[in-house]
Structure formats: structure tokens, C-alpha cells
Design an enzyme around this catalytic site. Sequence first.
Site, PDB file in Angstrom:
ATOM      1  N   LYS A   1      75.343   3.372  31.032  1.00 40.37           N
ATOM      2  CA  LYS A   1      74.726   4.703  31.265  1.00 40.37           C
ATOM      3  C   LYS A   1      73.590   4.234  32.139  1.00 40.37           C
ATOM      4  O   LYS A   1      72.629   3.606  32.079  1.00 40.37           O
ATOM      5  CB  LYS A   1      74.317   5.519  30.200  1.00 40.37           C
ATOM      6  CG  LYS A   1      73.915   7.038  30.520  1.00 40.37           C
ATOM      7  CD  LYS A   1      72.461   6.884  30.893  1.00 40.37           C
ATOM      8  CE  LYS A   1      71.993   8.133  31.757  1.00 40.37           C
ATOM      9  NZ  LYS A   1      70.499   8.336  31.517  1.00 40.37           N
TER      10      LYS A   1
ATOM     11  N   GLY B   1      69.000   8.696  36.582  1.00 42.30           N
ATOM     12  CA  GLY B   1      68.968   9.445  37.855  1.00 42.30           C
ATOM     13  C   GLY B   1      68.154   8.544  39.112  1.00 42.30           C
ATOM     14  O   GLY B   1      68.512   8.716  40.099  1.00 42.30           O
TER      15      GLY B   1
ATOM     16  N   GLY C   1      68.925  13.300  37.112  1.00 42.36           N
ATOM     17  CA  GLY C   1      67.924  14.271  36.633  1.00 42.36           C
ATOM     18  C   GLY C   1      66.911  14.409  37.747  1.00 42.36           C
ATOM     19  O   GLY C   1      66.401  15.603  38.418  1.00 42.36           O
TER      20      GLY C   1
ATOM     21  N   ASP D   1      72.613  10.583  28.396  1.00 44.25           N
ATOM     22  CA  ASP D   1      72.678   9.912  27.512  1.00 44.25           C
ATOM     23  C   ASP D   1      73.528  10.171  26.276  1.00 44.25           C
ATOM     24  O   ASP D   1      74.216   9.466  25.748  1.00 44.25           O
ATOM     25  CB  ASP D   1      71.046   9.686  26.812  1.00 44.25           C
ATOM     26  CG  ASP D   1      70.212   8.982  27.763  1.00 44.25           C
ATOM     27  OD1 ASP D   1      70.697   8.020  28.642  1.00 44.25           O
ATOM     28  OD2 ASP D   1      69.204   9.714  28.063  1.00 44.25           O
TER      29      ASP D   1
ATOM     30  N   LYS E   1      66.914   9.448  24.399  1.00 48.79           N
ATOM     31  CA  LYS E   1      67.784   8.117  24.661  1.00 48.79           C
ATOM     32  C   LYS E   1      67.830   7.224  23.392  1.00 48.79           C
ATOM     33  O   LYS E   1      69.067   6.900  22.910  1.00 48.79           O
ATOM     34  CB  LYS E   1      67.117   7.418  25.747  1.00 48.79           C
ATOM     35  CG  LYS E   1      67.860   6.416  26.451  1.00 48.79           C
ATOM     36  CD  LYS E   1      67.028   5.303  27.479  1.00 48.79           C
ATOM     37  CE  LYS E   1      66.863   6.331  28.728  1.00 48.79           C
ATOM     38  NZ  LYS E   1      67.731   6.999  29.221  1.00 48.79           N
TER      39      LYS E   1
HETATM   40  N1  ADP Z   1      57.988   4.386  24.584  1.00 52.52           N
HETATM   41  C1  ADP Z   1      58.483   4.699  25.644  1.00 52.52           C
HETATM   42  N2  ADP Z   1      59.241   3.393  26.298  1.00 52.52           N
HETATM   43  C2  ADP Z   1      59.613   3.582  27.572  1.00 52.52           C
HETATM   44  N3  ADP Z   1      59.772   4.724  28.310  1.00 52.52           N
HETATM   45  C3  ADP Z   1      59.258   5.745  27.353  1.00 52.52           C
HETATM   46  C4  ADP Z   1      58.537   5.744  26.390  1.00 52.52           C
HETATM   47  N4  ADP Z   1      58.269   7.144  26.148  1.00 52.52           N
HETATM   48  C5  ADP Z   1      58.598   7.774  27.065  1.00 52.52           C
HETATM   49  N5  ADP Z   1      59.246   7.240  28.018  1.00 52.52           N
HETATM   50  C6  ADP Z   1      59.497   7.787  29.277  1.00 52.52           C
HETATM   51  O1  ADP Z   1      60.921   7.800  29.322  1.00 52.52           O
HETATM   52  C7  ADP Z   1      61.419   7.614  30.721  1.00 52.52           C
HETATM   53  C8  ADP Z   1      63.052   7.271  30.519  1.00 52.52           C
HETATM   54  O2  ADP Z   1      63.625   8.300  30.124  1.00 52.52           O
HETATM   55  P1  ADP Z   1      64.423   9.360  31.299  1.00 52.52           P
HETATM   56  O3  ADP Z   1      63.456   9.791  32.225  1.00 52.52           O
HETATM   57  O4  ADP Z   1      65.017  10.309  30.603  1.00 52.52           O
HETATM   58  O5  ADP Z   1      65.247   8.019  31.781  1.00 52.52           O
HETATM   59  P2  ADP Z   1      66.901   8.203  32.499  1.00 52.52           P
HETATM   60  O6  ADP Z   1      66.637   9.087  33.739  1.00 52.52           O
HETATM   61  O7  ADP Z   1      66.701   6.865  33.135  1.00 52.52           O
HETATM   62  O8  ADP Z   1      67.690   8.507  31.359  1.00 52.52           O
HETATM   63  C9  ADP Z   1      60.629   6.656  31.056  1.00 52.52           C
HETATM   64  O9  ADP Z   1      60.499   6.278  32.509  1.00 52.52           O
HETATM   65  C10 ADP Z   1      59.308   6.890  30.413  1.00 52.52           C
HETATM   66  O10 ADP Z   1      58.543   7.643  31.402  1.00 52.52           O
HETATM   67  C1  X2W Z   2      70.531  18.893  29.470  1.00 57.68           C
HETATM   68  C2  X2W Z   2      69.917  17.808  30.527  1.00 57.68           C
HETATM   69  O1  X2W Z   2      68.830  17.689  30.200  1.00 57.68           O
HETATM   70  N1  X2W Z   2      70.700  17.545  31.236  1.00 57.68           N
HETATM   71  C3  X2W Z   2      70.414  16.601  32.303  1.00 57.68           C
HETATM   72  C4  X2W Z   2      71.553  15.959  32.808  1.00 57.68           C
HETATM   73  C5  X2W Z   2      71.163  14.823  33.825  1.00 57.68           C
HETATM   74  C6  X2W Z   2      70.551  13.582  33.362  1.00 57.68           C
HETATM   75  O2  X2W Z   2      70.409  13.611  31.964  1.00 57.68           O
HETATM   76  O3  X2W Z   2      69.639  12.756  34.105  1.00 57.68           O
HETATM   77  P1  X2W Z   2      68.941  11.409  33.688  1.00 57.68           P
HETATM   78  O4  X2W Z   2      69.791  10.396  33.113  1.00 57.68           O
HETATM   79  O5  X2W Z   2      68.700  11.112  35.053  1.00 57.68           O
HETATM   80  O6  X2W Z   2      67.765  12.095  32.737  1.00 57.68           O
HETATM   81  C7  X2W Z   2      69.465  17.266  33.405  1.00 57.68           C
HETATM   82  O7  X2W Z   2      69.866  18.270  33.807  1.00 57.68           O
HETATM   83  O8  X2W Z   2      68.596  16.600  33.959  1.00 57.68           O
END
Ligand code: ADP
Ligand code: X2W
Length: 260
Positions: free
Chosen positions: A11, A14, A47, A164, A219
Amino acid sequence: MSTKDKVLVLKVGGALMQCEMGMARLMDTAAKMLAQGQKVVLVHGGGYLVDEQLKANGMDTVKLDGLRVTPPEQMPIIAGALAGMSNKILQAAAIKAGVASVGMSLADANLVDAVIKDERLGLVGEVSPKDGSYINFVLSQGWMPIVSSIAVSSEGQLLNVNADQAATVLAKLVQGKLVLLSDVSGVLDGKGQLIASLNRSEIDDLVKLGVIEKGMKVKVEAALEVAELMGQPVQVASWRDAAQLAALAQGEAVGTQIKP
Ligand SMILES: Nc1ncnc2c1ncn2[C@@H]1O[C@H](COP(=O)(O)OP(=O)(O)O)[C@@H](O)[C@H]1O
Ligand SMILES: CC(=O)N[C@@H](CCC(=O)OP(=O)(O)O)C(=O)O
């Protein structure tokens, strides 16, 4: 079954779609894996692109515990950004790297059952695995499925699923090995240092302390669910890190191991 016989469910978050070099490196890694006979399902978020598109349409982004509150008027824009733009940007990068892919979403071929998760979140979906025959067929042809997290309920309602969580469902569907690649090298401690491995009680403690929050909380909880269900570690690592990608292609453990 050896590790290589297992489908790898990868996975990507964004932020990758905003980084040409990151996409090229990831697709080169995928090409190497496919050439070695490793089957790969690529699940993606988007996202950042959703945020951008909502803004361009004069709409706000509201998140609750890492999940996007999805009012009905935002759904077409969100579906366009994820199932359209993000999915095709990744397919373009795959084609450039010589990887034949099939662009799809959770709505295809009865892959999942999807229901509204929580009324407070609007059109956010919760999904469970249903029918793996199409995705297994695509894999059997040597093609790489590239899957967006847009689902459709049995009433025909488009739903926005966190990517995720989409990846965990696909990992369950194909009984695969799950790796979650983000823009950070793994789960970081309060000092910004990479944590090598985490189990449920350690995760609970770090969440309570506020060290793991927002998207990372979603995640690690998704990772833990799969780790516990399938009795195998799930890795949280970075698509940005060339060394981690190279290690991944060799089947080595990278980033943070979320352990059952
Ligand atoms: N303990 C942590 N370790 C790493 N990242 C964290 C932590 N807590 C929060 N984060 C945040 O979570 C983000 C990753 O989650 P997310 O933005 O949803 O990523 P993705 O879009 O790759 O799924 C990191 O960029 C950081 O800003
Ligand atoms: C319900 C919900 O939060 N959906 C996410 C789907 C995309 C996503 O998860 O993107 P990243 O992996 O880049 O965070 C959103 O709308 O952002």
C-alpha cells in the site's frame, strides 16, 4: 507456502503521487519483484490529491481520528481524485516502468462488501473481503492490480474507504503479506527515531501518550488487525527510502514490524 509464493500487498500513501522520482523507483521495484515471480497487488491512497481537489472546489477538509468526514456533496470529487486521478497517475508510472497493470477499485467484481462505517463520518465505508476470483485471475496473468479505495454499498452508494483499511481487506482476500509504505521510514518514537517492532500493548501505550496519532494511528491499527488475524508481521516503511525498497525487493524486513 514460502514467503515468495505469497502475494505481496503493497500500500502506498498519497504523497507518492506528487513525487515523480518516488513513483519511478517504486515501479522499478515492482518490475523487479514481478520478474522474480513475486505477485504484487498495489493499493493506493491519495489523501493529498483529495485535499487539493476539495480546495479547488471551495470545500473544506475535516478529519476525525485520521478519517476524512465525507459529506455526500464531496463524494464525486473524492471518487474522481482517488479512483480517477490517483489510479491513472500510478498506472502511467507502471506502464513507463514496463509493468502491465489493471486499474481497479474496491467496487470491482464483488471484491468486498461495503457498509457505512459510522454516521458521524458521512459516506465513509467499512469493508470486508468477499470474492477474490477476479483479483486472483489478474495476478495469474502476471499483471499488477492497482487498486483505489473507493467502494460501493449494496444500495449502490459510493463510499470512501481509508486506503490502509482497503489494503488490509485485500491482504485478507488474497491471504497475502502486507506492507504499508508511507512518507516516513516507519513508526517513530517521541524523539523521531525509528521503532523496530511493535505489538498491541506497545501500540496502545504510544497511542495513549499521543506519540502515534492521526493517519499513523489508523495505519498501525490496520496493520495490527492483519498481523493478529494472519499470525504474521506487517511492515510499515517508506516509499521514499531507496534502501528500504531495495531490501523489500530482496524479501527482507524493513521499517517497523507490527507483530501479532
Ligand atoms: N509516531 C509516528 N510516527 C510516524 N508518523 C506519524 C506518527 N504519528 C503520526 N504520524 C503522522 O502520520 C503520517 C503518516 O500517515 P498518513 O499521512 O495517513 O500516511 P499515508 O498517506 O502514507 O497513508 C506521517 O507523515 C506523520 O505525519
Ligand atoms: C475515509 C478516508 O479517510 N479516506 C481517505 C482515502 C484516501 C487515503 O487513505 O489516502 P492516504 O493513504 O494518502 O492517506 C481520504 O479521503 O483521504
